[in-house]
Write an enzyme that holds these catalytic residues in place. Structure first.
Site, mmCIF file in Angstrom:
data_model
loop_
_atom_site.group_PDB
_atom_site.id
_atom_site.type_symbol
_atom_site.label_atom_id
_atom_site.label_comp_id
_atom_site.label_asym_id
_atom_site.label_seq_id
_atom_site.Cartn_x
_atom_site.Cartn_y
_atom_site.Cartn_z
ATOM 1 N N HIS A 50 50.253 -54.096 -17.442
ATOM 2 C CA HIS A 50 49.122 -54.466 -16.487
ATOM 3 C C HIS A 50 47.963 -54.315 -17.322
ATOM 4 O O HIS A 50 47.635 -53.175 -17.874
ATOM 5 C CB HIS A 50 49.390 -53.470 -15.356
ATOM 6 C CG HIS A 50 48.724 -54.262 -14.063
ATOM 7 N ND1 HIS A 50 47.217 -53.977 -14.116
ATOM 8 C CD2 HIS A 50 48.974 -54.527 -12.866
ATOM 9 C CE1 HIS A 50 46.855 -54.451 -12.746
ATOM 10 N NE2 HIS A 50 48.191 -54.883 -12.392
ATOM 11 N N GLY A 84 26.445 -44.669 -14.994
ATOM 12 C CA GLY A 84 26.702 -44.189 -16.688
ATOM 13 C C GLY A 84 25.888 -44.885 -17.569
ATOM 14 O O GLY A 84 25.215 -45.732 -17.398
ATOM 15 N N LYS A 99 28.370 -46.539 -22.616
ATOM 16 C CA LYS A 99 29.390 -46.306 -23.496
ATOM 17 C C LYS A 99 30.621 -45.660 -22.580
ATOM 18 O O LYS A 99 30.475 -45.261 -21.602
ATOM 19 C CB LYS A 99 29.246 -45.400 -24.637
ATOM 20 C CG LYS A 99 28.568 -44.019 -24.210
ATOM 21 C CD LYS A 99 28.341 -43.192 -25.390
ATOM 22 C CE LYS A 99 27.902 -41.821 -24.914
ATOM 23 N NZ LYS A 99 27.379 -40.864 -25.991
ATOM 24 N N PRO A 150 35.440 -41.324 -23.932
ATOM 25 C CA PRO A 150 36.237 -41.633 -24.884
ATOM 26 C C PRO A 150 37.931 -41.846 -24.694
ATOM 27 O O PRO A 150 38.630 -42.574 -25.562
ATOM 28 C CB PRO A 150 36.094 -40.543 -26.107
ATOM 29 C CG PRO A 150 35.353 -39.418 -25.090
ATOM 30 C CD PRO A 150 34.739 -40.301 -24.002
ATOM 31 N N ALA A 185 39.131 -41.528 -20.868
ATOM 32 C CA ALA A 185 39.297 -42.168 -19.920
ATOM 33 C C ALA A 185 38.667 -43.509 -19.471
ATOM 34 O O ALA A 185 39.063 -44.077 -18.607
ATOM 35 C CB ALA A 185 38.768 -40.925 -18.719
ATOM 36 N N GLY A 186 37.812 -43.972 -20.472
ATOM 37 C CA GLY A 186 37.539 -45.344 -20.450
ATOM 38 C C GLY A 186 36.353 -45.577 -19.341
ATOM 39 O O GLY A 186 35.343 -44.640 -19.439
#
Lengths: 298, 298
Positions: free
Chosen positions: A82, A163, A166, A169, A171-172
């Site tokens: 998915h 946010g 970026k 790192p 958890a996206g």
């Protein structure tokens, strides 16, 4: 009457039952929060959770789960069929009772703010909560997936709503939004001819000139020797179940095919069912307050 | 899932608002008990109260109200147009959710026992809780009314189910029972000819060969230039709303009369509405657990 919201967070873990339990755990035993169910899919490597209750309480519990997911899931090692872009991939809030879409949008924004401020995971707002039209469609937002997101965020058009520029790192990035409850609805045709189901699907779906809040396609059910028109009704208050059903019946006549029946997949809001009964019985002055159980949920 | 019972006690006070409030007061603010409404009728000199919730909690709260009524209402001075035999006249328990009729009968018996043991008011059990067939019909049980009860109780056939062979001097005697939820349902016919409504009512009602759980009669609605078939459906699980509606439509055709629509008076259980929608859409594998709100009431 109490406001009721539904929330269906999708987390990118469908295999490690221990981790899944830890992610779901903040949704249990909290005042005003009811965990309805959660279904993990190993191929997708994803779990879809359904929780319902008092808006603020649901939001706070979901933010806790998002925190656990961001600690336990490492997207740099995630594999699954998915599409996904974050440990918590997508979080829709759905107004169920005594709640406007605007209120659901505000709740989504408050959730998004918490997720960024408390857990340093950036957020895109989507669907009814989207900050611009090109962020309404989740597929567009998620395009590039986790692996492509660092690059995507460099585009000034794709700065997160909450946010910095970026991703987290491991958890996206997460999509948080608001939408109407969706009804997954299938109508069975007494034929094996998939082309008939396809033609009928084209008559009723929005993309080909059909109903505004109907997505539809054909499916074969070989074990029953029938075909189905399979649908998502994305706003049942404007595209009714009975209207779609009667239109499918009308179109099927053209091919001499009978409608055998239909089925709801998953859950359906009471109002959609009540509206259907009210249509067929021609009920005058009918509303949800006439239903005994409504009083139970006040 | 939690069991839910409805209770509709009828008290013989419809004029003194202060007394009515005191009688209803024990049904407020209790865990597991929800007061849905109460309607006082001055001509009847009677108040009908609807309360719903967790069986044991509802029963205990209703027993408290019965106690207050037996203290405040003096039946030797009571006047009103409605038949009555006690300060608390009749107390039906109605299974709503996850509850069998047998459980409602047990609850009624437990209530009756409390009423006698705690408040010295004797009780007849009636309808599904009746101890013999001739006590099923409330009208038969109440025949003679308060004024005739002392005499009636001398008949060995009319010994109370709970209590001694005499009434409470001021509170009389109470009927406690169990029954299905009743749906008050009217179907509108596009004609002023009351005889057509009468003929159709005779086709569908039990007493003339119609449906087992349907009572029906004709009514004129002169301000709309129509007539109605007015009904009580006394067990919607066995005599469905849609079946009655379609049969009335079928019979109306005989007279060239259109069915204009219908209306529910008061409250209708969700299951009756869901069953109607499921019939018209030909829903496969549909049950109440498919309805989103069912999860809210667990």
């Amino acid at each position: 009457m109490a406001k009721i919201v539904q929330c269906v967070p999708n987390f990118s873990e469908g295999r490690d039952l221990d981790k899944i339990e830890k992610i779901v755990d903040p949704l249990r035993g909290k005042e005003g929060v009811k965990l309805l169910n959660y279904e993990a899919d190993k191929d997708y490597n994803r779990v879809v959770v359904t929780v319902i209750g008092e808006p603020e309480a649901v939001k706070n519990a979901v933010v806790e789960s998002i925190c656990v997911a961001s600690e336990l899931i490492d997207m740099t090692k995630h594999e699954g069929q998915h599409s996904r872009m974050g440990a918590t991939d997508v979080v829709p809030f759905i107004p169920i009772k005594e709640m406007s879409m605007d209120e659901a949008v505000e709740l989504a924004k408050s959730c998004a703010k918490d997720v960024w401020e408390k857990h340093n995971v950036p957020v895109f707002l989507y669907e009814k909560a989207a900050s611009k039209p090109e962020r309404e469609n989740l597929a567009t937002v998620r395009k590039g997936q986790f692996e492509g997101m660092s690059e995507k965020l460099k585009d000034p058009n794709w700065h997160p709503d909450f946010g910095e520029n970026k991703i987290h790192p491991t958890a996206g990035i997460t999509a948080v939004g608001a939408r109407m409850p969706l009804i997954a609805y299938n109508i069975n045709l007494d034929t094996t001819n998939i082309e008939i189901a396809n033609k009928i699907a084209r008559c009723i779906r929005h993309s080909n000139g059909g109903f505004r809040f109907c997505k539809a396609g054909p499916v074969e059910i070989p074990e029953r020797n029938i075909v189905q028109v399979t649908m998502n009704l994305t706003d049942y208050t404007k595209t009714s179940m009975y209207r779609v059903f009667e239109t499918v019946r009308m179109e099927a006549k053209r091919y001499g095919v009978n409608v055998m029946g239909s089925e709801v997949v998953g859950l359906v809001p009471m109002e959609a069912i009540a509206d259907t009964a009210a249509y067929y019985l021609g009920l005058e002055n009918f509303d949800m307050d006439k239903i005994l159980e409504t009083g139970l949920m006040e």
